[in-house]
Design a protein around this motif. Sequence first.
Motif, short mmCIF file in Angstrom:
data_model
loop_
_atom_site.label_atom_id
_atom_site.label_comp_id
_atom_site.label_asym_id
_atom_site.label_seq_id
_atom_site.Cartn_x
_atom_site.Cartn_y
_atom_site.Cartn_z
N SER A 20 16.90 31.52 -13.73
CA SER A 20 17.68 32.75 -13.79
C SER A 20 19.19 32.52 -13.67
CB SER A 20 17.21 33.72 -12.70
OG SER A 20 17.43 33.17 -11.43
N TRP A 21 19.65 31.27 -13.66
CA TRP A 21 21.06 30.96 -13.43
C TRP A 21 21.99 31.75 -14.35
CZ3 TRP A 21 23.65 28.95 -9.57
CH2 TRP A 21 24.96 28.59 -9.77
N LYS A 22 21.70 31.78 -15.64
CA LYS A 22 22.59 32.43 -16.60
C LYS A 22 22.68 33.94 -16.38
CE LYS A 22 22.17 29.01 -20.25
NZ LYS A 22 21.77 28.74 -21.62
N CYS A 23 21.65 34.53 -15.79
CA CYS A 23 21.62 35.99 -15.57
C CYS A 23 22.13 36.40 -14.19
CB CYS A 23 20.19 36.49 -15.72
SG CYS A 23 19.47 36.17 -17.33
N MET A 24 22.42 35.43 -13.33
CA MET A 24 22.84 35.74 -11.97
C MET A 24 24.26 36.31 -11.93
SD MET A 24 21.71 32.60 -9.57
CE MET A 24 20.01 32.26 -9.19
N ALA A 25 24.47 37.22 -11.00
CA ALA A 25 25.80 37.74 -10.74
C ALA A 25 26.62 36.65 -10.06
CB ALA A 25 25.71 38.96 -9.82
N PRO A 26 27.95 36.70 -10.16
CA PRO A 26 28.79 35.68 -9.52
C PRO A 26 28.50 35.51 -8.03
CG PRO A 26 30.13 37.01 -10.98
CD PRO A 26 28.76 37.65 -10.94
N GLU A 27 28.22 36.60 -7.34
CA GLU A 27 27.92 36.52 -5.91
C GLU A 27 26.62 35.76 -5.66
OE1 GLU A 27 30.63 39.74 -6.80
OE2 GLU A 27 28.61 39.41 -7.52
N GLN A 28 25.64 35.93 -6.53
CA GLN A 28 24.38 35.20 -6.39
C GLN A 28 24.59 33.71 -6.63
OE1 GLN A 28 22.36 37.72 -9.30
NE2 GLN A 28 20.77 38.10 -7.76
N ARG A 29 25.38 33.38 -7.65
CA ARG A 29 25.68 31.97 -7.92
C ARG A 29 26.42 31.36 -6.73
NH1 ARG A 29 27.59 31.27 -14.20
NH2 ARG A 29 25.76 32.20 -15.15
N HIS A 30 27.34 32.12 -6.16
CA HIS A 30 28.08 31.66 -5.00
C HIS A 30 27.11 31.33 -3.85
CE1 HIS A 30 31.11 31.54 -1.81
NE2 HIS A 30 30.31 32.34 -1.14
N ASP A 31 26.17 32.23 -3.61
CA ASP A 31 25.20 32.02 -2.54
C ASP A 31 24.39 30.75 -2.77
OD1 ASP A 31 26.10 34.34 -1.36
OD2 ASP A 31 24.39 35.56 -2.01
N VAL A 32 23.97 30.51 -4.00
CA VAL A 32 23.22 29.29 -4.32
C VAL A 32 24.10 28.07 -4.09
CG1 VAL A 32 22.10 27.97 -6.17
CG2 VAL A 32 21.66 30.43 -5.96
N ASN A 33 25.34 28.11 -4.59
CA ASN A 33 26.25 26.98 -4.41
C ASN A 33 26.51 26.69 -2.94
OD1 ASN A 33 26.95 25.95 -7.01
ND2 ASN A 33 28.05 27.85 -7.40
N MET A 34 26.70 27.72 -2.13
CA MET A 34 26.94 27.51 -0.70
C MET A 34 25.72 26.91 -0.02
SD MET A 34 30.06 28.13 -0.41
CE MET A 34 30.22 27.94 1.34
N ARG A 35 24.53 27.39 -0.38
CA ARG A 35 23.31 26.82 0.21
C ARG A 35 23.19 25.35 -0.16
NH1 ARG A 35 18.64 25.73 -1.92
NH2 ARG A 35 18.87 27.09 -3.71
N LEU A 36 23.50 25.02 -1.41
CA LEU A 36 23.42 23.63 -1.85
C LEU A 36 24.46 22.76 -1.15
CD1 LEU A 36 22.79 24.14 -5.66
CD2 LEU A 36 21.11 23.53 -3.91
N LEU A 37 25.65 23.31 -0.92
CA LEU A 37 26.67 22.56 -0.18
C LEU A 37 26.20 22.23 1.22
CD1 LEU A 37 29.96 24.34 -1.23
CD2 LEU A 37 29.54 21.90 -1.34
N VAL A 38 25.53 23.18 1.86
CA VAL A 38 25.08 22.99 3.22
C VAL A 38 23.86 22.07 3.31
CG1 VAL A 38 24.08 24.19 5.21
CG2 VAL A 38 26.04 25.17 4.01
N THR A 39 22.94 22.22 2.37
CA THR A 39 21.66 21.51 2.48
C THR A 39 21.58 20.21 1.70
OG1 THR A 39 20.67 22.75 0.64
CG2 THR A 39 20.39 23.66 2.86
N GLN A 40 22.42 20.02 0.70
CA GLN A 40 22.37 18.83 -0.15
C GLN A 40 23.67 18.06 0.03
OE1 GLN A 40 19.54 18.49 -2.25
NE2 GLN A 40 18.83 20.35 -1.28
#
Length: 76
Positions: free
Chosen positions: A35-55
Motif C-alpha cells: 500500500s506504499w503508493k496509496c499511503m498519505a504522507p503522514e502514514q509514510r512518515h510513521d512507517v519511516n520513523m518505525r523503521l528508523l527506530v527498529t532497523q
Amino acid sequence: MPILLTTSPCIGQCQLTPDKARCLGCGRLRGEIKSWKCMAPEQRHDVNMRLLVTQGKKVRKCILREVAKAIDQKAR
C-alpha cells in the motif's frame, strides 16, 4: 517536526521472512509494501520513523542526516 518522506524505504535487497510477513531488506510489513503508493504522507512518515527506530540500517541513518541538514538550513 517535519514529515520524514522517502520515495520508498526499499534498499533493493528484497527478501521476505519465512512467514512472508516482513521484508528482511527494508523491514516493512507486507501490507506496507503493497500500500506504499496509496499511503498519505503522514502514514509514510510513521512507517519511516518505525523503521528508523527498529532497523539500525545505514540507509535509515542517511535519511535522518538529510532531514537534519534540511532543518539546519531552514534555521539559518
